[in-house]
Design a protein around this motif. Structure first.
Motif, PDB file in Angstrom:
ATOM      1  N   ASP A 114      96.541  -8.672 -83.395  1.00 15.00           N
ATOM      2  CA  ASP A 114      97.511  -9.632 -83.912  1.00 15.00           C
ATOM      3  C   ASP A 114      98.831  -9.533 -83.153  1.00 15.00           C
ATOM      4  OD1 ASP A 114      98.900  -7.395 -84.961  1.00 15.00           O
ATOM      5  OD2 ASP A 114      97.945  -7.598 -86.920  1.00 15.00           O
ATOM      6  N   THR A 115      99.711 -10.479 -83.432  1.00 13.20           N
ATOM      7  CA  THR A 115     100.983 -10.554 -82.701  1.00 13.20           C
ATOM      8  C   THR A 115     101.807  -9.300 -82.894  1.00 13.20           C
ATOM      9  OG1 THR A 115     100.963 -12.958 -83.015  1.00 13.20           O
ATOM     10  CG2 THR A 115     103.035 -11.962 -82.350  1.00 13.20           C
ATOM     11  N   GLU A 116     101.756  -8.723 -84.091  1.00 14.07           N
ATOM     12  CA  GLU A 116     102.527  -7.509 -84.355  1.00 14.07           C
ATOM     13  C   GLU A 116     102.046  -6.356 -83.475  1.00 14.07           C
ATOM     14  OE1 GLU A 116     103.614  -4.410 -88.031  1.00 14.07           O
ATOM     15  OE2 GLU A 116     102.392  -6.197 -88.403  1.00 14.07           O
ATOM     16  N   ALA A 117     100.735  -6.179 -83.384  1.00 13.31           N
ATOM     17  CA  ALA A 117     100.190  -5.097 -82.560  1.00 13.31           C
ATOM     18  C   ALA A 117     100.524  -5.326 -81.089  1.00 13.31           C
ATOM     19  CB  ALA A 117      98.682  -4.997 -82.754  1.00 13.31           C
ATOM     20  N   LEU A 118     100.399  -6.569 -80.637  1.00 16.32           N
ATOM     21  CA  LEU A 118     100.670  -6.869 -79.240  1.00 16.32           C
ATOM     22  C   LEU A 118     102.162  -6.773 -78.921  1.00 16.32           C
ATOM     23  CD1 LEU A 118      98.239  -9.885 -78.730  1.00 16.32           C
ATOM     24  CD2 LEU A 118      98.022  -7.596 -77.739  1.00 16.32           C
ATOM     25  N   GLY A 119     102.985  -6.957 -79.924  1.00 15.27           N
ATOM     26  CA  GLY A 119     104.421  -6.879 -79.711  1.00 15.27           C
ATOM     27  C   GLY A 119     104.927  -5.479 -79.443  1.00 15.27           C
ATOM     28  N   LYS A 120     104.082  -4.483 -79.647  1.00 16.40           N
ATOM     29  CA  LYS A 120     104.499  -3.089 -79.463  1.00 16.40           C
ATOM     30  C   LYS A 120     104.341  -2.609 -78.027  1.00 16.40           C
ATOM     31  CE  LYS A 120     103.373  -1.885 -84.242  1.00 16.40           C
ATOM     32  NZ  LYS A 120     102.476  -1.098 -85.141  1.00 16.40           N
ATOM     33  N   LEU A 121     103.714  -3.417 -77.184  1.00 19.67           N
ATOM     34  CA  LEU A 121     103.544  -3.018 -75.795  1.00 19.67           C
ATOM     35  C   LEU A 121     103.621  -4.233 -74.892  1.00 19.67           C
ATOM     36  CD1 LEU A 121      99.868  -2.396 -74.735  1.00 19.67           C
ATOM     37  CD2 LEU A 121     100.433  -3.514 -76.870  1.00 19.67           C
ATOM     38  N   LYS A 122     103.752  -3.991 -73.613  1.00 24.91           N
ATOM     39  CA  LYS A 122     103.781  -5.052 -72.617  1.00 24.91           C
ATOM     40  C   LYS A 122     102.469  -5.031 -71.843  1.00 24.91           C
ATOM     41  CE  LYS A 122     108.805  -5.052 -71.904  1.00 24.91           C
ATOM     42  NZ  LYS A 122     109.119  -4.233 -73.090  1.00 24.91           N
ATOM     43  N   ILE A 123     101.938  -6.217 -71.597  1.00 24.67           N
ATOM     44  CA  ILE A 123     100.744  -6.361 -70.768  1.00 24.67           C
ATOM     45  C   ILE A 123     101.100  -7.308 -69.638  1.00 24.67           C
ATOM     46  CG2 ILE A 123      98.327  -7.069 -70.659  1.00 24.67           C
ATOM     47  CD1 ILE A 123      98.144  -6.498 -73.671  1.00 24.67           C
ATOM     48  N   THR A 124     100.975  -6.828 -68.411  1.00 22.75           N
ATOM     49  CA  THR A 124     101.251  -7.667 -67.249  1.00 22.75           C
ATOM     50  C   THR A 124      99.940  -8.040 -66.566  1.00 22.75           C
ATOM     51  OG1 THR A 124     101.641  -5.663 -65.925  1.00 22.75           O
ATOM     52  CG2 THR A 124     103.565  -6.783 -66.822  1.00 22.75           C
ATOM     53  N   ASN A 125      99.895  -9.247 -66.018  1.00 26.19           N
ATOM     54  CA  ASN A 125      98.708  -9.665 -65.286  1.00 26.19           C
ATOM     55  C   ASN A 125      98.945  -9.557 -63.783  1.00 26.19           C
ATOM     56  OD1 ASN A 125     100.053 -12.036 -64.381  1.00 26.19           O
ATOM     57  ND2 ASN A 125      99.442 -13.128 -66.244  1.00 26.19           N
TER      58      ASN A 125
END
Length: 351
Positions: A114-125
């Motif tokens: 979910d957005t909350e979990a993803l908001g805790k880290l950065k993912i770069t492509n």
């Protein structure tokens, strides 16, 4: 003051020489790299590795212990959505993941986080790393369509020498429309202009671009198409691009348009494309991506005389691992300096 240690774990196959370059970014960086825990590559930049590879129970425990001790990951664990979901749930120290794909948003979305979990880290492509090979492949597709190479190959296979010769079309002086004027699209435009083409295209944020005749957003795409001799799609697969190329869009093209897709297959309604191929609206389609991959054996695209099927391989090159590790080293320097990482995956729109 002693610098704070930053632990980087290598989660996907990578040659040792590139690992050493990552280690050299800064003395504060510790790189965890155990190649025996990673599947062997079958070809250059095989980030998934050999599917026959299996870790023992002990190796599996070591793999996840290594990843859970890092603040930064080079690659998504096991290069799949399940691996991403697991590491986010099990590693509270994780701050950043460098994904291998340019279109990593699909993997992030499929992870179910979910957005909350993803908001805790950065993912770069790795957007941009693949720009040149994809642009070259797009030029190949345009040239194939204009120069009738599919017909030539059929005649050669049948040892047919036509009595009446058929002219080819000039690329120089023709007009190209590119959907997605990002790094891949702009590199495609550069090569197209070198071939003598004029270029228009779409961009999420409409702005004037050097060398681009007209820029609009995707809502204005239909207005660009009547002037296009060829169309190249570079757009990623998002809810906003789903089946953008539908019946109406193909109908807006002038008869004989050449169509190339190096973005994502979900951007194209394949039934609408087949209809456009059959009625001559599209004269030739060069496709590297498909709505379902691998392309199902019963897909009519396999046998259509006006279609070239490429197995989502046009971005691959022998230099890919070097280029991605170059990108990672640059990003790591930014990360250590507290800067803003480029090419972040949007956790809402997965773009």
């Amino acid at each position: 003051m002693t610098p704070v240690e930053t632990v980087v774990a290598i989660a996907v196959p990578l040659e040792a020489e590139h690992v050493e370059r990552i280690r050299a970014v800064d003395p504060s960086v510790t790189v965890l790299y155990e190649p025996d825990l990673l599947p062997p590559e079958r070809y250059p930049a095989d980030h998934t590795g050999d599917p026959a590879f299996r870790r023992t129970r002990e190796q599996e425990d070591r793999y996840w212990a290594l990843l859970n001790s890092a603040q930064v990951l080079y690659g998504i664990p096991n290069e799949n959505p399940g691996g991403l979901a697991r590491i986010v749930a099990s590693n509270p120290h994780l701050q950043w993941i460098q994904a291998m794909a340019a279109g990593a948003g699909g993997t992030v979305k499929a992870s179910g986080l979910d957005t909350e979990a993803l908001g805790k880290l950065k993912i770069t492509n790795s957007a941009g790393v693949h720009a040149l090979p994809l642009a070259e492949f797009s030029a190949l597709g345009v040239l194939n369509g204009f120069k009738r190479t599919a017909e030539l190959a059929r005649d050669q296979a049948a040892k047919t020498w036509p009595e009446v010769r058929t002219p080819t079309r000039l690329v120089s002086g023709s007009h190209l429309v590119i959907t997605g004027l990002g790094e891949i699209g702009l590199e495609t435009a550069r090569i197209a202009r070198a071939l003598g083409m004029t270029v228009s295209g779409t961009k999420r944020t409409v702005e004037a671009l050097d060398g681009i005749k007209e820029v609009t957003d995707n809502d204005g795409l239909a207005g660009l198409l009547p002037a296009a001799d060829a169309v190249v799609n570079t757009l990623p697969g998002t809810p906003y691009t789903e089946k953008l190329f539908n019946h109406d869009i193909f109908a807006a093209m002038k008869p004989g348009t050449v169509f190339v897709n190096v973005g994502r297959g979900t951007v194209v309604d394949e039934d609408a494309l087949l209809e456009a191929l059959d009625n001559g609206q599209v004269s030739y389609a060069c496709l590297d991506v498909f709505a379902v991959e691998p392309l199902p054996a019963d897909s009519p695209l396999w046998n259509h005389p006006g279609v070239m099927v490429s197995p989502h391989s046009s971005a691959l090159s022998a230099a890919e691992n070097r280029l991605i590790s170059d990108r990672f080293c640059s990003n790591l320097r930014i990360f250590l300096d507290g800067g803003d990482l480029p090419h972040l995956v949007d956790p809402v729109h997965f773009y």
